[in-house]
Design a protein around this motif. Structure first.
Motif, PDB file in Angstrom:
ATOM      1  N   MET A   1     -24.033 -14.647 -28.425  1.00  0.00           N
ATOM      2  CA  MET A   1     -24.112 -15.230 -29.761  1.00  0.00           C
ATOM      3  C   MET A   1     -22.931 -14.738 -30.592  1.00  0.00           C
ATOM      4  O   MET A   1     -22.457 -13.619 -30.419  1.00  0.00           O
ATOM      5  CB  MET A   1     -25.424 -14.836 -30.431  1.00  0.00           C
ATOM      6  CG  MET A   1     -26.657 -15.348 -29.686  1.00  0.00           C
ATOM      7  SD  MET A   1     -28.160 -14.853 -30.507  1.00  0.00           S
ATOM      8  CE  MET A   1     -27.983 -15.756 -32.043  1.00  0.00           C
ATOM      9  N   THR A   2     -22.513 -15.550 -31.405  1.00  0.00           N
ATOM     10  CA  THR A   2     -21.439 -15.144 -32.319  1.00  0.00           C
ATOM     11  C   THR A   2     -22.016 -14.260 -33.420  1.00  0.00           C
ATOM     12  O   THR A   2     -23.207 -14.318 -33.725  1.00  0.00           O
ATOM     13  CB  THR A   2     -20.782 -16.388 -32.941  1.00  0.00           C
ATOM     14  OG1 THR A   2     -21.767 -17.091 -33.691  1.00  0.00           O
ATOM     15  CG2 THR A   2     -20.206 -17.282 -31.845  1.00  0.00           C
ATOM     16  N   PHE A   3     -21.151 -13.454 -33.963  1.00  0.00           N
ATOM     17  CA  PHE A   3     -21.621 -12.586 -35.039  1.00  0.00           C
ATOM     18  C   PHE A   3     -21.996 -13.405 -36.263  1.00  0.00           C
ATOM     19  O   PHE A   3     -22.879 -13.029 -37.029  1.00  0.00           O
ATOM     20  CB  PHE A   3     -20.511 -11.581 -35.413  1.00  0.00           C
ATOM     21  CG  PHE A   3     -20.997 -10.489 -36.288  1.00  0.00           C
ATOM     22  CD1 PHE A   3     -21.535  -9.331 -35.750  1.00  0.00           C
ATOM     23  CD2 PHE A   3     -20.927 -10.600 -37.678  1.00  0.00           C
ATOM     24  CE1 PHE A   3     -21.983  -8.316 -36.564  1.00  0.00           C
ATOM     25  CE2 PHE A   3     -21.377  -9.577 -38.496  1.00  0.00           C
ATOM     26  CZ  PHE A   3     -21.913  -8.435 -37.936  1.00  0.00           C
ATOM     27  N   SER A   4     -21.375 -14.519 -36.379  1.00  0.00           N
ATOM     28  CA  SER A   4     -21.700 -15.392 -37.508  1.00  0.00           C
ATOM     29  C   SER A   4     -23.128 -15.905 -37.400  1.00  0.00           C
ATOM     30  O   SER A   4     -23.860 -15.975 -38.395  1.00  0.00           O
ATOM     31  CB  SER A   4     -20.720 -16.569 -37.559  1.00  0.00           C
ATOM     32  OG  SER A   4     -21.070 -17.422 -38.617  1.00  0.00           O
TER      33      SER A   4
ATOM     34  N   ILE B   1     -25.553 -14.406 -35.780  1.00  0.00           N
ATOM     35  CA  ILE B   1     -26.429 -13.262 -36.026  1.00  0.00           C
ATOM     36  C   ILE B   1     -26.523 -12.997 -37.531  1.00  0.00           C
ATOM     37  O   ILE B   1     -27.590 -12.695 -38.050  1.00  0.00           O
ATOM     38  CB  ILE B   1     -25.882 -12.025 -35.285  1.00  0.00           C
ATOM     39  CG1 ILE B   1     -25.960 -12.258 -33.771  1.00  0.00           C
ATOM     40  CG2 ILE B   1     -26.652 -10.787 -35.652  1.00  0.00           C
ATOM     41  CD1 ILE B   1     -25.307 -11.157 -32.966  1.00  0.00           C
ATOM     42  N   LEU B   2     -25.423 -13.129 -38.198  1.00  0.00           N
ATOM     43  CA  LEU B   2     -25.409 -12.908 -39.634  1.00  0.00           C
ATOM     44  C   LEU B   2     -26.278 -13.929 -40.352  1.00  0.00           C
ATOM     45  O   LEU B   2     -26.955 -13.615 -41.345  1.00  0.00           O
ATOM     46  CB  LEU B   2     -23.983 -12.966 -40.135  1.00  0.00           C
ATOM     47  CG  LEU B   2     -23.706 -12.529 -41.572  1.00  0.00           C
ATOM     48  CD1 LEU B   2     -24.134 -11.064 -41.729  1.00  0.00           C
ATOM     49  CD2 LEU B   2     -22.250 -12.688 -41.928  1.00  0.00           C
TER      50      LEU B   2
ATOM     51  N   GLY C   1     -15.513 -16.837 -37.361  1.00  0.00           N
ATOM     52  CA  GLY C   1     -16.773 -17.583 -37.324  1.00  0.00           C
ATOM     53  C   GLY C   1     -17.236 -17.898 -35.918  1.00  0.00           C
ATOM     54  O   GLY C   1     -18.433 -18.059 -35.672  1.00  0.00           O
ATOM     55  N   SER C   2     -16.317 -17.998 -34.976  1.00  0.00           N
ATOM     56  CA  SER C   2     -16.695 -18.335 -33.597  1.00  0.00           C
ATOM     57  C   SER C   2     -16.493 -17.166 -32.637  1.00  0.00           C
ATOM     58  O   SER C   2     -16.790 -17.318 -31.449  1.00  0.00           O
ATOM     59  CB  SER C   2     -15.866 -19.526 -33.107  1.00  0.00           C
ATOM     60  OG  SER C   2     -14.478 -19.212 -33.164  1.00  0.00           O
ATOM     61  N   ASP C   3     -16.052 -16.054 -33.138  1.00  0.00           N
ATOM     62  CA  ASP C   3     -15.875 -14.908 -32.239  1.00  0.00           C
ATOM     63  C   ASP C   3     -17.225 -14.297 -31.901  1.00  0.00           C
ATOM     64  O   ASP C   3     -18.203 -14.417 -32.651  1.00  0.00           O
ATOM     65  CB  ASP C   3     -14.983 -13.864 -32.893  1.00  0.00           C
ATOM     66  CG  ASP C   3     -13.504 -14.278 -32.848  1.00  0.00           C
ATOM     67  OD1 ASP C   3     -13.169 -15.114 -31.978  1.00  0.00           O
ATOM     68  OD2 ASP C   3     -12.727 -13.805 -33.687  1.00  0.00           O
ATOM     69  N   SER C   4     -17.213 -13.664 -30.774  1.00  0.00           N
ATOM     70  CA  SER C   4     -18.463 -13.070 -30.291  1.00  0.00           C
ATOM     71  C   SER C   4     -18.836 -11.855 -31.122  1.00  0.00           C
ATOM     72  O   SER C   4     -18.029 -11.299 -31.887  1.00  0.00           O
ATOM     73  CB  SER C   4     -18.342 -12.673 -28.812  1.00  0.00           C
ATOM     74  OG  SER C   4     -17.383 -11.629 -28.655  1.00  0.00           O
ATOM     75  N   ASN C   5     -20.046 -11.484 -30.932  1.00  0.00           N
ATOM     76  CA  ASN C   5     -20.570 -10.327 -31.633  1.00  0.00           C
ATOM     77  C   ASN C   5     -19.763  -9.078 -31.287  1.00  0.00           C
ATOM     78  O   ASN C   5     -19.413  -8.275 -32.172  1.00  0.00           O
ATOM     79  CB  ASN C   5     -22.032 -10.143 -31.249  1.00  0.00           C
ATOM     80  CG  ASN C   5     -22.689  -9.027 -31.985  1.00  0.00           C
ATOM     81  OD1 ASN C   5     -22.209  -8.612 -33.041  1.00  0.00           O
ATOM     82  ND2 ASN C   5     -23.798  -8.548 -31.450  1.00  0.00           N
TER      83      ASN C   5
ATOM     84  N   VAL D   1     -16.271  -9.010 -32.897  1.00  0.00           N
ATOM     85  CA  VAL D   1     -16.291  -8.716 -34.329  1.00  0.00           C
ATOM     86  C   VAL D   1     -16.561  -7.240 -34.567  1.00  0.00           C
ATOM     87  O   VAL D   1     -15.887  -6.565 -35.380  1.00  0.00           O
ATOM     88  CB  VAL D   1     -17.338  -9.592 -35.028  1.00  0.00           C
ATOM     89  CG1 VAL D   1     -17.516  -9.149 -36.477  1.00  0.00           C
ATOM     90  CG2 VAL D   1     -16.937 -11.040 -34.928  1.00  0.00           C
TER      91      VAL D   1
ATOM     92  N   PHE E   1     -16.171 -12.749 -43.272  1.00  0.00           N
ATOM     93  CA  PHE E   1     -16.745 -14.080 -43.050  1.00  0.00           C
ATOM     94  C   PHE E   1     -16.716 -14.912 -44.341  1.00  0.00           C
ATOM     95  O   PHE E   1     -17.185 -16.046 -44.326  1.00  0.00           O
ATOM     96  CB  PHE E   1     -18.184 -13.947 -42.520  1.00  0.00           C
ATOM     97  CG  PHE E   1     -18.233 -13.316 -41.125  1.00  0.00           C
ATOM     98  CD1 PHE E   1     -18.027 -14.091 -39.989  1.00  0.00           C
ATOM     99  CD2 PHE E   1     -18.462 -11.954 -40.995  1.00  0.00           C
ATOM    100  CE1 PHE E   1     -18.069 -13.500 -38.733  1.00  0.00           C
ATOM    101  CE2 PHE E   1     -18.519 -11.383 -39.736  1.00  0.00           C
ATOM    102  CZ  PHE E   1     -18.313 -12.135 -38.577  1.00  0.00           C
TER     103      PHE E   1
END
Lengths: 260, 182
Positions: A248-251, A253-254, B73-77, B80, B131
């Motif tokens: 999942m992207t951090f976005s 999750i946020l 916005g599209s990078d993985s957790n 980031v 973000f």
């Protein structure tokens, strides 16, 4: 029986023997019969009826003088002579006519048997039982001949083809008391063999020595332990890999956490 | 796909001739301030001043981390977190990582010389800078060198502050926040 009668009978017997020999083998010219006569004269011979089952036909012409090769070695009693035998008979007084007939008959029987078996020899008689010897010897020969005749048949041919007539009649008249054993039994039927009774089962076929516990002996537990695998054996087997969550992207999750 | 490592090469430039310290691609001037000085400041300053200080520190870290990401916005957790933690380490904030408790995201800051009261506005401001969206944070716990900061909505962070202030453990507060009986 007087000696004259005995001699007459012996001569008569000799004639018959000659006749038989002539009918079978023919006469041999120049054959000497004197020893035979001597031998025959020396033995009180009387042919028993039971030993002669075949009567030769009477000769047509005059009977020629033939010498029959009769082995006289078998008759040790011929050494005694007629005169001596008379004396002995008189002194002993225990030989009746029947015994003498038996002795003579056995001698003739031996002579007759000698026709078939020329090599039969008789052991010398005992000095004490001079008269008994020929009887015993000839009896043994006759017995041997009889034994040969009465020798039991081989097992394969010993089975009666049919029961004896008397038995058969008795069985028909009175019935059989008990069933005779069957001559032939049917073969065993095919199929499953019936199990043996449980009582016959032996749980200890090896006959191992069993320990018998004495009453005063304390009880001891008999433990049975399982044979576990060694620790080095790879028990676990991994099949496939763990399911990894979708990255999942951090976005994203946020977004989830900001929704709280 | 493995997250790219944090590249700290020439991340800080010391210009000894000018007596300047610069950081990042923008050559932003930074100041090496003793942590004790900041602690004394935050202790004496009102809460809004501390929050402003923390927000300023976080905004700088967030902007530099964003510069390292191609598309935040599209990078993985992992990507980031890696860049965020790298920039925080360069600033001397401490070791940064995140935890997920259900749907809630908790940022862990370990070994920070800053007062725990500065960490919540610092984390929130860093994420907003990365973000470019509004983010609210609340301090869950500060146990020794480890501080946990919850990232949630404005109302959510206010409820958690109230639960913790009333003595609810931070774990139960997280459970309650997600609608389950604690």
């Amino acid at each position: 029986m007087s000696n004259a009668e005995t001699v007459a009978r012996l001569q008569k017997l000799l004639e018959r023997v000659r006749t038989r020999a002539g009918a079978r083998d023919g006469y041999r010219a120049g054959a000497m019969a004197a020893p035979v006569a001597t031998a025959v004269d020396s033995a009180p011979v009387e042919e028993p009826d039971q030993l002669s089952t075949w009567t030769p036909p009477p000769p047509d012409g005059p009977v020629p003088e033939v010498a029959i090769p009769v082995d006289v070695d078998q008759v040790e009693t011929t050494q005694l002579g007629v005169a001596e035998r008379e004396a002995e008979e008189d002194t002993a007084g225990h030989f009746d006519s029947t015994e003498r007939l038996v002795a003579a008959g056995t001698t003739v029987a031996y002579a007759g048997a000698d026709e078939g078996s020329d090599n039969l020899e008789q052991s010398p008689a005992e000095p004490d039982g001079g008269l008994e010897a020929p009887a015993e010897a000839t009896r043994s020969v006759a017995d041997s001949v009889g034994e040969e005749a009465a020798e039991p048949a081989p097992a394969s041919s010993r089975r009666p083809v049919m029961p004896e007539a008397e038995e058969r009649l008795a069985r028909m008249a009175f019935g059989a008391e008990e069933a005779p054993p069957p001559l032939h039994t049917p073969p065993p039927e095919s199929g499953r063999v019936p199990a043996s009774p449980a009582d016959d089962f032996d749980s200890d076929p090896l006959d191992a020595p069993r320990q018998v516990r004495r009453p005063d002996e304390p009880l001891i537990a008999e433990a049975t332990r399982a044979l576990l695998l060694e620790s080095s054996v790879p028990v676990a087997k991994l099949v496939g890999g763990p399911t990894r969550p979708v990255a999942m992207t951090f976005s994203a999750i946020l977004d989830e956490t900001l929704s709280l | 796909m493995a997250a790219p490592l944090f590249d700290a090469t020439h991340a800080i430039q010391f210009d000894l001739s000018r007596g300047n310290v610069r950081s990042g691609e923008e050559q932003e001037c930074v100041l090496l301030v003793p942590a004790a000085a900041l602690a004394r400041l935050t202790a004496a300053a009102p809460a809004e001043a501390s929050d402003a200080l923390g927000s300023a520190l976080g905004d700088a870290i967030g902007r530099r981390a964003r510069a390292r990401l191609k598309e935040p916005g599209s990078d993985s957790n992992e990507a980031v977190v890696t860049q965020l933690a790298g920039e925080a380490a360069l600033a001397g904030i401490g070791s940064v990582s995140i935890e997920r408790w259900g749907r809630a995201v908790v940022v862990l800051v370990e070994g920070s010389p800053l007062a725990s009261a500065l960490l919540a506005p610092l984390v929130g401001s860093a994420l907003e800078a990365m973000f470019e969206r509004r983010v609210w944070c609340a301090l869950l716990s500060s146990e020794g060198q480890l501080a946990r900061v919850l990232v949630a909505s404005e109302s959510g962070t206010e409820r958690v502050r109230d639960w913790i202030a009333s003595g609810v453990p931070w774990g139960s507060a997280l459970t309650r926040l997600q609608g389950e009986p604690a």
